[in-house]
Design a protein around this motif. Structure first.
Motif, short mmCIF file in Angstrom:
data_model
loop_
_atom_site.label_atom_id
_atom_site.label_comp_id
_atom_site.label_asym_id
_atom_site.label_seq_id
_atom_site.Cartn_x
_atom_site.Cartn_y
_atom_site.Cartn_z
N PRO B 44 -10.08 1.08 -8.57
CA PRO B 44 -11.48 1.65 -8.34
C PRO B 44 -12.30 1.41 -9.47
N LEU B 69 -12.99 2.74 -1.91
CA LEU B 69 -11.52 2.98 -2.49
C LEU B 69 -11.37 4.40 -2.90
N ARG B 72 -12.05 6.91 0.58
CA ARG B 72 -11.05 7.04 1.76
C ARG B 72 -9.67 7.50 1.35
N ARG B 73 -9.12 8.09 2.42
CA ARG B 73 -7.76 8.51 2.18
C ARG B 73 -6.71 7.38 2.90
N GLU B 74 -7.01 7.30 4.23
CA GLU B 74 -6.04 6.75 4.84
C GLU B 74 -5.85 5.03 4.65
N THR B 75 -7.23 4.29 4.17
CA THR B 75 -7.01 2.87 4.33
C THR B 75 -6.30 2.39 2.78
N THR B 76 -6.24 1.09 2.91
CA THR B 76 -5.40 0.48 1.95
C THR B 76 -6.58 -0.39 1.14
N ALA B 77 -6.21 -0.66 -0.19
CA ALA B 77 -7.08 -1.49 -0.89
C ALA B 77 -7.63 -2.87 -0.11
N GLU B 78 -6.65 -3.32 0.87
CA GLU B 78 -7.03 -4.72 1.38
C GLU B 78 -8.16 -4.26 2.41
N GLY B 110 -4.18 -5.29 -6.29
CA GLY B 110 -3.37 -4.08 -6.69
C GLY B 110 -1.89 -3.83 -6.07
N LEU B 111 -1.58 -4.67 -5.39
CA LEU B 111 -0.08 -4.66 -4.81
C LEU B 111 1.07 -5.08 -5.42
#
Lengths: 372, 162
Positions: B44, B69, B72-78, B110-111
């Protein structure tokens, strides 16, 4: 407060289930175990249960809520702040510490490089260990580790298997020394001592931007996220500590650094994993340190049914194989029960392991405690 | 006549802006690479820093992704990255090729570890450089033509109407 901080790192779906847990379970919660496609488990007050989607605790795994792949990926992304590349070192050691001092252990598939672990991938198991602050939990131990002639404390090794409250006790000993909370009749009027903490896993002080979020008293300096052996030397060179607190020693380089500390006239309080004297002596590095007389006192912690027993043994007794001259049993678990106000050692008679019990031993109450 | 000329000029401007924006994007990715490899800055903050020094509209892609980023809590970076790219894309002069390079980069952001992240960023940069060469070629060919076509087309309409 600390739990609320932890929730910021967890996905909403998981927080929702945890929020619906019964109050006493939530307050005594020590570990949240998330395993992909397997039942969610919580550990609280020496018990463990699975959790249903409605937030009830159950022993039936088939009724439990199962976190899916999406939730695990979301959890991993959140605790790494969407940046696995920035936590490579932590991934190599298998855990990440988030703000509030909560440690999240990880299990997955190891990626090797030249035979040693480079990192983890396919992470599908998480163990969220909730950090608790127990101000005063060192009270039963302090009188036994104070060194009245030197007006400080003895070199002390806190020993127990995982999950018995070593770090919690170490944190409170550091606080007590730095605040001058000696709890010893001869120590009336003594001031606190300068304490240096090498906090390799950011668990003792849970620093945020360099400032401890746990109470470590007014005279405490923390080297955050610093390797122990190097950190010990750095502290001695730069911060002139009188007492150094360090967590989970056991590697040969730790021993070398501890010897340096001893010769620099600094008192050391350290913790180590071992279940008893035999275990302690079977670990070469620890055995050497005790045999050399570096640690004058060992405190063995064990927990049964929410009670923590502190057994205090001198180095000589450890080496003679005698299990202990004086023992103090406290009714308070550092992690999840209120502290016992004061230890009142009374002589145990006749037994091979005489033991003194505090008269304030209590069961864990359903609510209360000073954690947030 | 004026409208036709303007349409022609607007089209020409798009041809002219595209290589410039691609170049800027490549520079931005270079900066991201530095943040990841040397700074080890969390994503972020890295995106916010990179976005902070860019010009519009690219700036918005990075800043929006960073904001999403953080919130949000649920979503992924993608998901955050894709949403930001999709939202801002119509305001850029860039085409599908560049978008695909960015979205593909987003899927791995980030993965993985540092070395792997750098590979992905560099791959996106190579992809963008190829697009940039094509875009310059197109600019050379079509920029003037668009302008002339606009004027001439407008003139034709006027003549027909008269």
């Amino acid at each position: 407060m600390r739990l609320a901080q932890l929730y910021e790192w967890l996905p909403d779906a998981l927080c929702g289930v945890l929020d619906r847990l019964p109050g006493p379970v939530r307050e005594q919660m020590e570990e949240i175990r998330v395993r992909q496609d397997r039942p969610l488990e919580v550990v609280y007050g020496s018990e463990s249960s699975f959790v249903t989607p409605e937030g009830a605790v159950t022993d039936d795994p088939s009724a439990a809520w199962r976190p899916d792949r999406g939730l695990c990926r979301s959890l991993l992304e959140r605790i790494t702040r969407h940046s696995l590349y920035a936590v490579e070192e932590e991934l190599r050691s298998g855990f990440i510490t988030v703000s509030g001092g909560h440690r999240i252990g990880l299990a997955g598939r190891a990626v090797l490089e030249n035979g040693s672990v480079r990192r983890l991938r396919d992470i599908a198991g998480f163990n969220v260990r909730i950090a608790r602050e127990r101000i005063g939990c060192s009270a039963p131990v302090m009188p036994a580790i104070v060194d009245p002639s030197a007006r400080t404390i003895r070199h002390t090794l806190i020993v127990s298997p995982p999950q018995q409250g070593k770090t919690t006790l170490l944190r409170d000993v550091a606080r007590a020394v730095s605040a001058g909370d000696w709890r010893h009749p001869a120590a009336r009027g003594w001031r606190g001592r300068k304490v240096g903490v090498v906090d390799e896993r950011s668990e003792i002080a849970a620093c945020e931007n360099g400032v401890p979020t746990f109470d470590l008293g007014p005279r405490c300096d923390v080297l955050d996220a610093c390797p122990k052996a190097e950190g010990l030397m750095m502290l001695i060179r730069s911060m002139s500590p009188e007492v150094i607190a360090v967590d989970e020693i056991g590697r040969p380089e730790d021993a070398a650094a501890l010897r340096e500390a001893l010769h620099a006239g600094v008192r050391v309080v350290a913790t180590a994993h071992a279940s008893g004297i035999e275990d302690l002596l079977s670990r070469p590095v620890l055995r050497e340190l005790v045999a050399e007389g570096l640690f004058r006192v060992c405190v063995f912690l064990s927990r049964t049914g929410g009670r923590v027993t502190h057994r205090i043994v001198t180095a000589e007794e450890v080496l003679c194989g005698r299990p202990g001259r004086q023992a103090v049993r406290s009714g308070a678990a550092p992690r999840d029960a209120p502290l016992v106000p004061a230890a009142r050692p009374a002589a145990g008679a006749g037994a091979r392991v005489p033991r003194a019990e505090t008269d304030a031993a209590r069961q864990i109450p359903a609510r209360g405690g000073n954690h947030g | 006549m004026v409208a036709g000329t303007l349409i022609g000029f607007a089209q020409a401007a798009r041809y002219a802006a595209r290589p410039g924006q691609i170049r800027e994007l490549i520079h931005a990715l270079k900066r991201l690479e530095t943040e990841i490899s040397y700074g080890q800055t969390p994503l972020p903050e890295a995106l916010a820093r990179v976005g902070g020094v860019l010009a519009e509209p690219l700036r918005r892609i990075f800043l929006q992704a960073a904001a999403r980023l953080k919130e949000r809590r649920e979503t992924t970076a993608e998901a955050c990255w894709t949403e930001a790219v999709e939202t801002v894309w119509p305001d850029t002069a860039m085409r599908a090729g560049e978008k695909e390079a960015l979205l593909r980069l987003g899927a791995s952001l980030g993965l993985s570890d540092r070395a792997d992240q750098l590979k992905h960023v560099r791959l996106a940069m190579v992809h963008l450089e190829a697009e940039e060469t094509a875009a310059r070629e197109e600019q050379r060919k079509y920029e003037k033509m668009c302008r002339s076509l606009g004027v001439l087309g407008a003139a034709l309409v006027v003549i027909l109407m008269v």
